[in-house]
Design a protein around this motif. Structure first.
Motif, PDB file in Angstrom:
ATOM      1  N   CYS A  27       0.671  -1.428  -0.175  1.00 39.77           N
ATOM      2  CA  CYS A  27      -0.136  -0.001   0.029  1.00 39.77           C
ATOM      3  C   CYS A  27       0.746   1.195  -0.134  1.00 39.77           C
ATOM      4  O   CYS A  27       0.463   2.108  -0.567  1.00 39.77           O
ATOM      5  CB  CYS A  27      -1.008   0.139   0.994  1.00 39.77           C
ATOM      6  N   GLU A  28       1.969   1.244   0.951  1.00 40.21           N
ATOM      7  CA  GLU A  28       2.933   2.341   0.826  1.00 40.21           C
ATOM      8  C   GLU A  28       3.410   2.669  -0.665  1.00 40.21           C
ATOM      9  O   GLU A  28       3.468   3.551  -0.910  1.00 40.21           O
ATOM     10  CB  GLU A  28       3.899   1.973   1.715  1.00 40.21           C
ATOM     11  N   LEU A  29       3.714   1.600  -1.186  1.00 38.10           N
ATOM     12  CA  LEU A  29       4.250   1.551  -2.763  1.00 38.10           C
ATOM     13  C   LEU A  29       3.212   2.338  -3.778  1.00 38.10           C
ATOM     14  O   LEU A  29       3.657   3.187  -4.568  1.00 38.10           O
ATOM     15  CB  LEU A  29       4.988   0.410  -3.227  1.00 38.10           C
ATOM     16  N   ILE A  30       2.015   1.921  -3.383  1.00 37.92           N
ATOM     17  CA  ILE A  30       1.044   2.644  -4.217  1.00 37.92           C
ATOM     18  C   ILE A  30       0.576   4.050  -3.964  1.00 37.92           C
ATOM     19  O   ILE A  30       0.521   4.887  -4.761  1.00 37.92           O
ATOM     20  CB  ILE A  30      -0.470   1.806  -3.924  1.00 37.92           C
ATOM     21  N   ALA A  31       0.631   4.350  -2.353  1.00 35.46           N
ATOM     22  CA  ALA A  31       0.694   5.710  -2.205  1.00 35.46           C
ATOM     23  C   ALA A  31       1.657   6.484  -2.773  1.00 35.46           C
ATOM     24  O   ALA A  31       1.716   7.668  -3.352  1.00 35.46           O
ATOM     25  CB  ALA A  31       0.599   5.833  -0.862  1.00 35.46           C
ATOM     26  N   PRO A  53       2.840   1.009  11.224  1.00 42.61           N
ATOM     27  CA  PRO A  53       2.488   0.410   9.913  1.00 42.61           C
ATOM     28  C   PRO A  53       1.102  -0.610  10.146  1.00 42.61           C
ATOM     29  O   PRO A  53       1.447  -1.727  10.686  1.00 42.61           O
ATOM     30  CB  PRO A  53       3.763  -0.358   9.394  1.00 42.61           C
ATOM     31  N   SER A  54      -0.043   0.063  10.048  1.00 50.95           N
ATOM     32  CA  SER A  54      -1.014  -0.933  10.263  1.00 50.95           C
ATOM     33  C   SER A  54      -2.413  -0.239   9.530  1.00 50.95           C
ATOM     34  O   SER A  54      -2.330   0.687   8.768  1.00 50.95           O
ATOM     35  CB  SER A  54      -1.491  -0.661  11.733  1.00 50.95           C
ATOM     36  N   PHE A  55      -3.574  -0.944   9.465  1.00 46.63           N
ATOM     37  CA  PHE A  55      -4.573  -0.691   8.605  1.00 46.63           C
ATOM     38  C   PHE A  55      -5.427  -0.219   9.643  1.00 46.63           C
ATOM     39  O   PHE A  55      -5.872  -0.634  10.905  1.00 46.63           O
ATOM     40  CB  PHE A  55      -5.125  -1.892   8.053  1.00 46.63           C
ATOM     41  N   ASN A  56      -6.533   0.781   9.323  1.00 47.84           N
ATOM     42  CA  ASN A  56      -7.547   1.345  10.275  1.00 47.84           C
ATOM     43  C   ASN A  56      -8.593   0.406  10.225  1.00 47.84           C
ATOM     44  O   ASN A  56      -8.587  -0.873   9.576  1.00 47.84           O
ATOM     45  CB  ASN A  56      -8.201   2.808   9.982  1.00 47.84           C
ATOM     46  N   GLU A  57      -9.786   0.539  10.784  1.00 45.49           N
ATOM     47  CA  GLU A  57     -11.045  -0.480  10.947  1.00 45.49           C
ATOM     48  C   GLU A  57     -11.496  -0.498   9.499  1.00 45.49           C
ATOM     49  O   GLU A  57     -12.302  -1.614   9.702  1.00 45.49           O
ATOM     50  CB  GLU A  57     -11.938   0.142  11.975  1.00 45.49           C
ATOM     51  N   ALA A  58     -11.359   0.013   8.922  1.00 43.33           N
ATOM     52  CA  ALA A  58     -11.882   0.042   7.213  1.00 43.33           C
ATOM     53  C   ALA A  58     -10.979  -0.626   6.536  1.00 43.33           C
ATOM     54  O   ALA A  58     -11.238  -0.436   5.091  1.00 43.33           O
ATOM     55  CB  ALA A  58     -12.540   1.354   6.657  1.00 43.33           C
ATOM     56  N   ASN A  59      -9.961  -1.195   6.981  1.00 50.03           N
ATOM     57  CA  ASN A  59      -8.799  -2.220   5.816  1.00 50.03           C
ATOM     58  C   ASN A  59      -8.179  -0.922   5.114  1.00 50.03           C
ATOM     59  O   ASN A  59      -7.945  -1.184   3.932  1.00 50.03           O
ATOM     60  CB  ASN A  59      -9.466  -2.848   5.406  1.00 50.03           C
ATOM     61  N   ARG A  60      -7.737   0.275   5.555  1.00 52.74           N
ATOM     62  CA  ARG A  60      -7.323   1.168   4.633  1.00 52.74           C
ATOM     63  C   ARG A  60      -5.849   1.485   5.292  1.00 52.74           C
ATOM     64  O   ARG A  60      -5.764   1.907   6.600  1.00 52.74           O
ATOM     65  CB  ARG A  60      -7.834   2.436   4.493  1.00 52.74           C
ATOM     66  N   ALA A  61      -4.716   1.905   4.662  1.00 52.15           N
ATOM     67  CA  ALA A  61      -3.622   2.147   5.428  1.00 52.15           C
ATOM     68  C   ALA A  61      -3.439   3.505   5.014  1.00 52.15           C
ATOM     69  O   ALA A  61      -3.743   4.397   3.842  1.00 52.15           O
ATOM     70  CB  ALA A  61      -2.395   1.601   4.449  1.00 52.15           C
ATOM     71  N   LEU A  81      -3.077  10.409   2.168  1.00 52.90           N
ATOM     72  CA  LEU A  81      -3.605   9.407   1.382  1.00 52.90           C
ATOM     73  C   LEU A  81      -3.958   8.261   2.226  1.00 52.90           C
ATOM     74  O   LEU A  81      -3.410   7.660   3.135  1.00 52.90           O
ATOM     75  CB  LEU A  81      -3.003   8.838   0.291  1.00 52.90           C
ATOM     76  N   SER A  82      -5.304   7.623   1.662  1.00 57.32           N
ATOM     77  CA  SER A  82      -5.506   6.342   2.161  1.00 57.32           C
ATOM     78  C   SER A  82      -5.688   5.386   1.153  1.00 57.32           C
ATOM     79  O   SER A  82      -6.090   5.751   0.132  1.00 57.32           O
ATOM     80  CB  SER A  82      -6.793   6.277   3.041  1.00 57.32           C
ATOM     81  N   VAL A  83      -4.997   4.083   1.266  1.00 54.70           N
ATOM     82  CA  VAL A  83      -5.028   3.106   0.154  1.00 54.70           C
ATOM     83  C   VAL A  83      -5.847   2.049   0.751  1.00 54.70           C
ATOM     84  O   VAL A  83      -5.643   1.372   1.731  1.00 54.70           O
ATOM     85  CB  VAL A  83      -3.653   2.689   0.012  1.00 54.70           C
ATOM     86  N   ASN A  84      -6.667   1.416  -0.023  1.00 53.62           N
ATOM     87  CA  ASN A  84      -7.735   0.314   0.275  1.00 53.62           C
ATOM     88  C   ASN A  84      -6.852  -0.732   0.089  1.00 53.62           C
ATOM     89  O   ASN A  84      -6.332  -1.211  -0.985  1.00 53.62           O
ATOM     90  CB  ASN A  84      -8.789   0.468  -0.602  1.00 53.62           C
ATOM     91  N   LYS A  85      -7.027  -1.591   1.338  1.00 53.94           N
ATOM     92  CA  LYS A  85      -6.027  -2.955   1.236  1.00 53.94           C
ATOM     93  C   LYS A  85      -6.735  -3.882   0.303  1.00 53.94           C
ATOM     94  O   LYS A  85      -5.889  -4.866  -0.252  1.00 53.94           O
ATOM     95  CB  LYS A  85      -6.131  -3.521   2.519  1.00 53.94           C
ATOM     96  N   ALA A  86      -7.898  -3.741   0.163  1.00 55.42           N
ATOM     97  CA  ALA A  86      -8.662  -5.120  -0.507  1.00 55.42           C
ATOM     98  C   ALA A  86      -8.755  -4.794  -2.129  1.00 55.42           C
ATOM     99  O   ALA A  86      -8.851  -5.686  -3.003  1.00 55.42           O
ATOM    100  CB  ALA A  86     -10.183  -5.229  -0.138  1.00 55.42           C
ATOM    101  N   LEU A  89      -6.896   0.641  -4.514  1.00 54.58           N
ATOM    102  CA  LEU A  89      -7.108   2.053  -4.929  1.00 54.58           C
ATOM    103  C   LEU A  89      -7.143   2.937  -3.750  1.00 54.58           C
ATOM    104  O   LEU A  89      -7.040   2.838  -2.547  1.00 54.58           O
ATOM    105  CB  LEU A  89      -8.531   2.073  -5.267  1.00 54.58           C
ATOM    106  N   ILE A  90      -6.883   4.303  -4.090  1.00 57.45           N
ATOM    107  CA  ILE A  90      -6.631   5.553  -3.245  1.00 57.45           C
ATOM    108  C   ILE A  90      -8.218   5.852  -2.992  1.00 57.45           C
ATOM    109  O   ILE A  90      -8.851   6.037  -3.570  1.00 57.45           O
ATOM    110  CB  ILE A  90      -6.032   6.616  -3.925  1.00 57.45           C
ATOM    111  N   ASP A  91      -8.539   5.874  -1.755  1.00 57.63           N
ATOM    112  CA  ASP A  91      -9.834   6.224  -1.076  1.00 57.63           C
ATOM    113  C   ASP A  91     -10.333   7.455  -0.806  1.00 57.63           C
ATOM    114  O   ASP A  91     -11.182   8.085  -0.424  1.00 57.63           O
ATOM    115  CB  ASP A  91     -10.229   5.136  -0.203  1.00 57.63           C
TER     116      ASP A  91
END
Length: 171
Positions: A27-31, A53-61, A81-86, A89-91
């Motif tokens: 996700c960091e590379l995507i951002a 280095p973790s994800f929030n409750e909506a699985n976004r980094a 930026l937030s990146v969707n783990k699933a 995409l940038i959310d």
């Protein structure tokens, strides 16, 4: 942005379902690629801040790129930026208010010695106030100290290190 035509921010509110299970590093590379692709002129001014280095409750980094000029952090200027783990995409994107042209022209001024700005402290009162907090399930109040300008009761956020003037962000 009306003048530059460049996007300053967006938030994707609908849930996006995906089959991926990206790592935080992916996700960091995507951002970073997103910033390099759409905001290349800002890259020399950015530093990535990663606390946990973790994800929030909506699985976004969430990634925070601070804006710096000559190793001087510009308060309130950043890309987030937030990146969707699933989906990968940038959310969410929040960009800086300053243009890259302003950053290029910015010249930091030398700070005065502490003794010279110390007299600004004479114009400040320290006041106890209740502050409503929303960082838990139920809002709560916390008694905190606030710095106020003597005589006007304006909240003081900063002291200008180049001239000793009190800076109030909110009246």
């Amino acid at each position: 942005h009306g003048e530059t035509g460049q996007i300053q921010g967006f938030i994707w509110f609908k849930e996006r379902i995906g089959e991926q299970s990206l790592t935080f590093q992916q996700c960091e590379l995507i951002a970073a690629k997103f910033i390099r692709t759409y905001f290349p002129a800002f890259v020399p001014f950015l530093k990535l801040k990663v606390k946990d280095p973790s994800f929030n409750e909506a699985n976004r980094a969430i990634f925070h790129f601070g804006v710096f000029v000559q190793d001087l952090k510009l308060d309130g200027e950043f890309f987030m930026l937030s990146v969707n783990k699933a989906t990968g995409l940038i959310d969410m994107l929040m960009g800086p208010k300053m243009s890259v042209n302003v950053l290029r022209e910015f010249t930091p001024q030398a700070a005065l010695p502490f003794e010279e700005v110390q007299e600004a402290l004479d114009g400040i009162d320290v006041v106890l106030e209740w502050d409503k907090r929303y960082d838990q399930d139920e809002p709560y109040e916390l008694l905190i100290y606030r710095f106020k300008e003597r005589g006007t009761n304006k909240s003081i956020n900063y002291i200008n290190a180049t001239n000793g003037a009190l800076i109030s962000m909110h009246d």
